[in-house]
Design a protein around this motif. Structure first.
Motif, mmCIF file in Angstrom:
data_model
loop_
_atom_site.group_PDB
_atom_site.id
_atom_site.type_symbol
_atom_site.label_atom_id
_atom_site.label_comp_id
_atom_site.label_asym_id
_atom_site.label_seq_id
_atom_site.Cartn_x
_atom_site.Cartn_y
_atom_site.Cartn_z
ATOM 1 N N UNK A 483 40.249 5.533 26.997
ATOM 2 C CA UNK A 483 40.818 6.158 28.199
ATOM 3 C C UNK A 483 40.173 5.568 29.443
ATOM 4 N N UNK A 484 41.015 5.125 30.365
ATOM 5 C CA UNK A 484 40.552 4.636 31.658
ATOM 6 C C UNK A 484 41.401 5.277 32.746
ATOM 7 N N UNK A 485 40.817 5.441 33.943
ATOM 8 C CA UNK A 485 41.589 6.009 35.042
ATOM 9 C C UNK A 485 40.999 5.548 36.369
ATOM 10 N N UNK A 486 41.816 5.607 37.398
ATOM 11 C CA UNK A 486 41.391 5.217 38.744
ATOM 12 C C UNK A 486 40.431 6.254 39.312
ATOM 13 N N UNK A 487 39.648 5.862 40.300
ATOM 14 C CA UNK A 487 38.674 6.765 40.912
ATOM 15 C C UNK A 487 39.326 8.058 41.387
ATOM 16 N N UNK A 488 40.499 7.936 42.018
ATOM 17 C CA UNK A 488 41.147 9.136 42.561
ATOM 18 C C UNK A 488 41.703 10.074 41.486
ATOM 19 N N UNK A 489 41.691 9.626 40.234
ATOM 20 C CA UNK A 489 42.214 10.458 39.150
ATOM 21 C C UNK A 489 41.108 11.079 38.290
ATOM 22 N N UNK A 490 39.856 10.931 38.715
ATOM 23 C CA UNK A 490 38.728 11.432 37.917
ATOM 24 C C UNK A 490 38.820 12.936 37.702
ATOM 25 N N UNK A 491 38.979 13.700 38.775
ATOM 26 C CA UNK A 491 38.942 15.160 38.666
ATOM 27 C C UNK A 491 39.994 15.688 37.701
ATOM 28 N N UNK A 492 41.214 15.226 37.862
ATOM 29 C CA UNK A 492 42.306 15.711 37.020
ATOM 30 C C UNK A 492 42.119 15.275 35.564
ATOM 31 N N UNK A 493 41.577 14.067 35.368
ATOM 32 C CA UNK A 493 41.385 13.566 33.998
ATOM 33 C C UNK A 493 40.356 14.394 33.244
ATOM 34 N N UNK A 494 39.244 14.731 33.895
ATOM 35 C CA UNK A 494 38.216 15.529 33.232
ATOM 36 C C UNK A 494 38.669 16.985 33.098
ATOM 37 N N UNK A 495 39.404 17.471 34.085
ATOM 38 C CA UNK A 495 39.982 18.819 33.978
ATOM 39 C C UNK A 495 40.884 18.918 32.746
ATOM 40 N N UNK A 496 41.707 17.908 32.544
ATOM 41 C CA UNK A 496 42.612 17.915 31.386
ATOM 42 C C UNK A 496 41.824 17.932 30.077
ATOM 43 N N UNK A 497 40.734 17.179 30.042
ATOM 44 C CA UNK A 497 39.893 17.127 28.849
ATOM 45 C C UNK A 497 39.326 18.515 28.520
ATOM 46 N N UNK A 498 38.848 19.205 29.534
ATOM 47 C CA UNK A 498 38.263 20.532 29.319
ATOM 48 C C UNK A 498 39.344 21.559 28.985
#
Length: 519
Positions: A483-498
């Motif tokens: 899994x890779x994501x852009x800097x601006x997508x960090x918050x949403x990506x980790x939120x989805x994981x949790x």
């Protein structure tokens, strides 16, 4: 003539002039304004200096700026020292100041012309930058509550002082194959992370109540990603001579042909542990006692947050979380004001970029903690904030691909807002490049700076690493899950994981994330 390799160049530079001898050149450059010779730039590391990224530098500003690392021996800053580092931050570092995972303090925007005065100021309060970087023994890390913790196994402050004194500025050890990291632990929680030190000493009690030290060697991250080997026990009086003996072996036999194979762990891998211990034992006048299985605290619980009664009568200590080590001049000044208000005298920083105020008056400690919270220094951090670390990042580091400190701050605030009742400690590390400065391989969620494609264009982003932790020989390094994501997508990506974890049947985030890594 064949072009020099990176390793050949560095080895030649060190042979031609010892890194310690660049001090006189620093003063000369400061007075004359002459450009720093490229080879002296390498040697400046011996005094804690690295050239910094031009990312935040004005296009018309041709100044060569440096990051300056100050060694905090024992991790400590006293009130007079706080005042001096605050002055340096304000006058010479544009208000920057960050605590590191090696219990040091870093400034940015440092100019060579200002170094003589900075060094003078540091010297007035017993601080220095010698061996804060370079191919030398770095700052000796240790538990920040040595001597004041009721649950400690041993007070190791004296041993830490002796080790720092033995190595600091010592020309016998000023040309090692690469950086070299020592840790000493007397803490019941193993909070200095012995598993990733080149050499470490963990206090343990014998059956008759005497203190001995478990010796581990060859740990590290990045190119030397390995868990240290436990090789046996020594008495407290044998710690310093053993550390010197190991260092001499590393100095004389370390693999200098390639920089990424030059750590102590690489030598142990090359020789084999049995040969290493045999050579070490032959150099000693005492025997290392046989190793045995040991139990260690899981790394996510190696912490000292909150208010605790000290061994000092009438005193308590307060463990506080920062924003990934960032303190800045405003934070330093807030601490100074609160220290003076409550008559505190010192703090110590931790290997997780946090701080502990050592001597708050017990009868006012709750008010002190409340005032700290008001200035965003958190004695009772959330489960997301407590163990989030970040490296220097692209703002100042030449190796970084992505921004880090701001990303970590926004991520923590986002997760606190989205999951205010989350009841499980999660460890997070945000890194601008693959060099592991913020220890991404030993946390639940590691973000490793990389280029990713978004809308068909390469942008700064992160690769997700998951499932790392330390717990002696049970330790595990992080795994990539694609899994890779852009800097601006960090918050949403980790939120989805949790969110995925919360609706799963797993009883712990670690179990969930490890299973996800195997899918």
């Amino acid at each position: 003539m064949a072009k020099e390799s990176k390793a050949q160049r560095v080895e030649r530079i060190k042979k031609e002039k010892d890194g310690l001898d660049v001090l006189q050149d620093i003063y000369l450059y400061a007075v004359t304004g002459e450009a720093v010779h490229p080879e002296d730039i390498d040697r400046l590391k011996w005094y804690g200096l690295y050239t910094q990224n031009r990312n935040l530098q004005a296009e018309d500003d041709e100044t060569l700026y440096f990051m300056l690392r100050v060694k905090l021996e024992g991790g400590q800053l006293t009130l007079p020292q706080l005042k001096i580092v605050s002055e340096i931050s304000e006058k010479y570092a544009r208000g920057t100041a960050d605590f590191t995972t090696r219990q040091d303090l870093q400034f940015h925007y440092i100019r060579v012309v200002d170094l003589p005065e900075i060094f003078r100021l540091l010297d007035t309060v017993g601080l220095c930058t010698i061996f804060a970087a370079g191919d030398v023994p770095r700052n000796v890390v240790s538990c920040p509550i040595n001597g004041i913790d009721h649950e400690e196994i041993a007070d190791v402050r004296d041993i830490v002082d002796k080790l720092n004194e033995a190595f600091k500025g010592n020309r016998l050890f000023s040309n090692l194959p690469r950086k070299y990291k020592i840790g000493v632990n007397g803490c019941s929680k193993n909070c200095m992370h012995h598993e990733i030190q080149d050499v470490s000493f963990n206090a343990a009690k014998t059956d008759n109540g005497k203190v001995q030290f478990a010796v581990s060697v060859g740990g590290g991250l990045a190119s030397n990603k390995r868990i240290a080997n436990h090789i046996g026990y020594v008495a407290p009086s044998q710690v310093v001579p053993l550390a010197k003996a190991i260092t001499k072996i590393y100095r004389d036999h370390g693999l200098r042909e390639k920089r990424n194979k030059a750590r102590l762990g690489h030598l142990i891998e090359s020789w084999g542990l049995e040969k290493f211990v045999e050579v070490l034992q032959s150099s000693l006048t005492f025997r290392i006692k046989e190793p045995e299985d040991l139990q260690y605290t899981h790394s996510k619980f190696r912490e000292h947050f909150g208010i605790h009664e000290s061994k000092q009568k009438g005193k308590s200590y307060i463990g506080c979380s920062l924003n990934s080590g960032h303190i800045g001049v405003d934070g330093l000044n807030n601490l100074i004001k609160l220290f003076e208000k409550y008559e505190a005298t010192a703090l110590k920083c931790t290997v997780t970029q946090n701080i502990i105020i050592l001597d708050a008056p017990t009868n006012k400690v709750k008010e002190f903690a409340k005032d700290l919270e008001e200035v965003h220094i958190y004695p009772n951090p959330s489960n997301f904030r407590a163990r989030t670390q970040a490296c220097t990042g692209i703002d100042f580091c030449k190796f970084a691909i992505s921004e880090t400190k701001g990303v970590a701050k926004k991520l923590v605030e986002h997760l606190e807002n989205k999951f205010p009742e989350f009841g499980e400690r999660i460890t997070i590390s945000v890194n601008g490049c693959p060099n592991s400065c913020a220890h991404p391989h030993i946390v639940d969620i590691g973000l490793m700076g990389t280029k990713v494609k978004k809308e068909g264009k390469p942008v700064s982003g992160f690769e997700l690493l998951v499932g790392g932790f330390l717990e002696g020989d049970k330790s595990q390094f992080n795994q990539k899950i694609g899994i890779k994501f852009a800097v601006e997508d960090v918050n949403e990506s980790i939120e989805e994981l949790i969110n995925e974890y919360n609706i799963s049947n797993f009883s712990s985030f670690h179990d969930y994330i490890i299973t996800k890594a195997k899918q």
